[in-house]
Design a protein around this motif. Sequence first.
Motif, PDB file in Angstrom:
ATOM      1  N   HIS A   4      48.681  35.787  28.360  1.00 33.96           N
ATOM      2  CA  HIS A   4      47.227  35.620  28.352  1.00 33.96           C
ATOM      3  C   HIS A   4      46.799  34.652  27.256  1.00 33.96           C
ATOM      4  N   VAL A  13      49.245  34.234  36.822  1.00 39.08           N
ATOM      5  CA  VAL A  13      48.072  34.894  36.251  1.00 39.08           C
ATOM      6  C   VAL A  13      48.058  36.365  36.648  1.00 39.08           C
ATOM      7  N   ASP A  17      42.966  39.204  34.702  1.00 40.14           N
ATOM      8  CA  ASP A  17      42.260  37.994  34.275  1.00 40.14           C
ATOM      9  C   ASP A  17      41.662  37.208  35.434  1.00 40.14           C
ATOM     10  N   ARG A  79      49.217  31.669  42.184  1.00 33.94           N
ATOM     11  CA  ARG A  79      48.789  32.142  40.861  1.00 33.94           C
ATOM     12  C   ARG A  79      49.450  31.363  39.722  1.00 33.94           C
ATOM     13  N   PHE A 225      42.994  31.553  38.977  1.00 28.41           N
ATOM     14  CA  PHE A 225      42.277  32.668  38.356  1.00 28.41           C
ATOM     15  C   PHE A 225      41.308  33.361  39.322  1.00 28.41           C
TER      16      PHE A 225
END
Length: 422
Positions: A4, A13, A17, A79, A225
């Motif tokens: 992170h 990700v 988040d 991701r 995200f």
Amino acid sequence: MSDHENQYCTSKVAPKDFVSGWVVALIIASTGLSVSTLFLGSEIALALGFEKALIAFGVSTLVLTLMCMATTLIGNRSRLSTYMILHFSFGEKGAKIVNFIFGVTLVGWFAVALELLAIAIFDTTISTFAIEIPKSLIIIVTSLFITITTVYGIRSIEKVANISIPILTAFLGYVFYLSLEKLESPWQLFDYVPAENSMTLFEATSILVGASILFPVLMADFSRFIKTDKQSLGAVLGLTIGTPLAYILSAAPSIQTGEVDIIKIMEQYHMVIPAFLLLFISTWSTNATNLYSASLTFTTIHKKWTFKKVTIVSSIFGTLLAMLGFATYLFDFLEFLGIFAPSISSIYFIHFFWVKNQQYHLDEIRPWEATALISWGLSSVICIFTYLEVFQLTGAYFIDSFLLGGLFYLIPNRKKIFNKKP
């Protein structure tokens, strides 16, 4: 350092988040409301006239939107950042070559925006306060604000965008209204004829595509995200609506005043100070996005480089370029991007959807993917010739790049794609 804190530079990700699509749409839209974008809108409107400029704005936006719709899904489904995605299609070592070019390009954009803002601030302080502040000092201070924001990642950039976009859009809309109010009819904008034909419609469209050509390639940095596919497609509206809107809002006042410099335009409306403040905020948001993507790029070249350290080094390099006057080469720089960047989008699009069936696993990255590198190299060489008009294919070298990159990559991979068992 956790994934992170390092902005998931080399990993996927985590769900904790994820953000809504509108958050990313605002960040993308904020890049359209920058000094460099407003400058382009003004330059092209004055060079072509309002009617042809609208055509250039529309065609370039359509091309970029279609490309972004494809690549935003790749980021959302994998991701992963663009630079990790390129590891799959180009290989770990091959991606370092591509990523280095992207990183330098993004730092170049960072430098251009810094320099244009410094010029605007310099003109403002002289004309309004009769004070001369060195441009180099303005560049350094502005760069410091942007770097601090970027170090704290996408959430920090989001907060700046949330403030800058609504205010700047309303302000530019008001200036647009004032420029129309001074005309007998809004249709007078279409009567404007440039004093000399310094630019063709094709050249203008090419420059505009080059100005935003990194969006399709880098869309994954932000769409990774976003919570869902549908929302990631919606985020593309940040470009589809925001960028041409910025062009139009800057074009009308420029035609009415004959000026390209946004500060000089604002002088005629007696709004220099508000314009200065808003341009500073918009450049802050836009350049944080540029620096964010550049830093992600360089962190994939060497895994021991942390996001924060790379951000600081990239900022220093971009600041030096701005102080050396990199904006002088803006149009040449944009056309260069139109040659080399589109083919990369088509290659990694084909690789993700058809070669790998939308399944990327980090332990499957190979050192080299020669097919992708050769396809990119061949398409780029041919597009240099179409750009130089030695011969023509589609008539638009940036479209040539996209199509040729995909075609050259598709041919050697045809058996993997078409001979799959159901």
